[in-house]
Design an enzyme around this catalytic site. Structure first.
Site, short mmCIF file in Angstrom:
data_model
loop_
_atom_site.label_atom_id
_atom_site.label_comp_id
_atom_site.label_asym_id
_atom_site.label_seq_id
_atom_site.Cartn_x
_atom_site.Cartn_y
_atom_site.Cartn_z
N ASP A 1 4.48 6.75 4.01
CA ASP A 1 3.08 6.36 3.83
C ASP A 1 2.80 4.92 4.27
OD1 ASP A 1 1.92 8.70 2.91
OD2 ASP A 1 2.27 8.25 0.79
N HIS B 1 -8.94 6.59 -3.70
CA HIS B 1 -9.03 5.17 -3.37
C HIS B 1 -10.49 4.86 -3.07
CE1 HIS B 1 -4.62 4.65 -1.81
NE2 HIS B 1 -4.76 3.98 -2.93
N CYS C 1 -7.65 3.59 6.07
CA CYS C 1 -6.32 3.54 5.44
C CYS C 1 -5.29 2.93 6.37
CB CYS C 1 -5.85 4.93 5.05
SG CYS C 1 -6.88 5.77 3.87
N ARG D 1 -5.73 4.84 -9.08
CA ARG D 1 -4.64 3.97 -8.62
C ARG D 1 -4.72 2.58 -9.26
NH1 ARG D 1 -2.24 6.34 -3.87
NH2 ARG D 1 -2.39 8.58 -4.19
N ARG E 1 6.02 4.92 -3.25
CA ARG E 1 5.46 3.88 -2.37
C ARG E 1 5.80 2.46 -2.83
NH1 ARG E 1 -0.45 4.60 0.04
NH2 ARG E 1 0.56 3.20 1.54
N1 ARG Z 1 -0.50 9.24 1.02
C1 ARG Z 1 -1.11 7.97 0.73
C2 ARG Z 1 -1.30 7.83 -0.76
O1 ARG Z 1 -1.65 8.79 -1.39
C3 ARG Z 1 -2.42 7.84 1.44
C4 ARG Z 1 -3.02 6.48 1.29
C5 ARG Z 1 -4.37 6.36 1.93
N2 ARG Z 1 -4.80 5.01 1.96
C6 ARG Z 1 -6.03 4.58 1.68
N3 ARG Z 1 -6.29 3.32 1.86
N4 ARG Z 1 -6.93 5.37 1.16
O2 ARG Z 1 -1.09 6.78 -1.33
#
Ligand code: ARG
Length: 278
Positions: free
Chosen positions: A78, A177, A271, A148, A103
């Site tokens: 990612d 996000h 992203c 998040r 991550r």
């Molecule tokens: N697979 C990543 C996650 O879920 C995707 C992140 C996408 N990034 C963003 N800025 N929306 O964390």
């Protein structure tokens, strides 16, 4: 015929070339599921992801942007989603601290890049996913929470930058996000998906941005809002066709890029883009 010509009513928009950080998706794949877009059972095509990403990279170069690159790391699929690597303003880089263990190593990797490139790095005390949840609009920082970034990170970022921070609560796991639910178009204009927000947060948006573009569920569902604007040119998902028309109506220049492969990881244009503000 009337004397009012609506085609001339759109304001003149002024682009300003940006400096951004990107990460080539050399190791992109989907092997875990931390958002509803991700399905490890579905095949991914890393070469196609790289080719689509190269198109975005070239689009930015053609717009006159200064595009910096951070080296991708094997095992961090990612990392291509550079927006999550931190938040950079006034030459200060506020590091990311990721929600999900998969991550977490990206946080230090991005902080190392910021330090090596002369930024004043602030190690985070609270969980936050960088520009995924922090969007600068003029002098204000819109700050997402719900899936998040922790609200404590909103306090932390306000102390670091001394800017007003507006907390917004996300309620739909597909728009986990803030940068999947709001597009920043310039210093005073945004576009957003109303249903992505709690009632209280939606009321704040309606009051603060009465002229905002409200996008359709269909466009949001291809991550159309996950776009990057220089104040005039707005790089968006090719498939977000209603949003494209809305932008044109308002005097912006939408530029479509197809990142379908990276959508399998739950990310789009924004992203893949971290703005570096000196
Ligand atoms: N697979 C990543 C996650 O879920 C995707 C992140 C996408 N990034 C963003 N800025 N929306 O964390």
């Amino acid at each position: 015929m009337t004397l009012t010509d609506t085609s001339t009513s759109a304001p003149v928009r002024t682009p300003s070339a940006r400096t951004v950080l990107m990460c080539r998706p050399s190791y992109f794949t989907v092997v875990y599921r931390i958002n509803p877009w991700m399905d490890p059972q579905l095949p991914t095509d890393t070469a196609l992801a790289v080719a689509q990403w190269e198109t975005l990279y070239q689009t930015y170069v053609d717009l006159g942007f200064d595009v910096k690159l951070v080296d991708p790391i094997d095992g961090l699929p990612d990392m291509v989603y550079a927006a999550n690597g931190g938040f950079v303003l006034d030459g200060i880089a506020y590091g990311a601290s990721f929600t999900h263990v998969q991550r977490q190593p990206e946080g230090p990797a991005y902080m190392d890049w910021f330090a090596a490139n002369g930024y004043d790095v602030r190690a985070p005390q609270n969980v936050n996913e960088g520009e995924g949840d922090f969007l600068l609009v003029g002098d204000s920082i819109l700050a997402g929470t719900g899936f998040r970034s922790a609200t404590d990170s909103h306090t932390e970022i306000s102390e670091i930058y001394g800017r007003p921070v507006i907390t917004l609560e996300l309620v739909n796991p597909s728009f986990y996000h803030l940068d999947t639910a709001i597009a920043v178009l310039d210093d005073s204009n945004i576009a957003y998906l109303p249903s992505a927000f709690s009632a209280a947060s939606l009321a704040i948006l309606e009051e603060s941005y009465p002229d905002a573009i409200l996008v359709t569920e269909t466009d949001a569902a291809v991550l159309g809002l996950n776009s990057f604007s220089d104040g005039y040119n707005v790089v968006i998902a090719t498939r977000a066709t209603d949003f494209e028309a809305q932008l044109r109506d308002r005097g912006y220049n939408p530029i479509g890029v197809d990142l379908s492969e990276l959508l399998l990881g739950g990310g789009g244009v924004k992203c893949c883009t971290l703005e570096l503000r000196s």
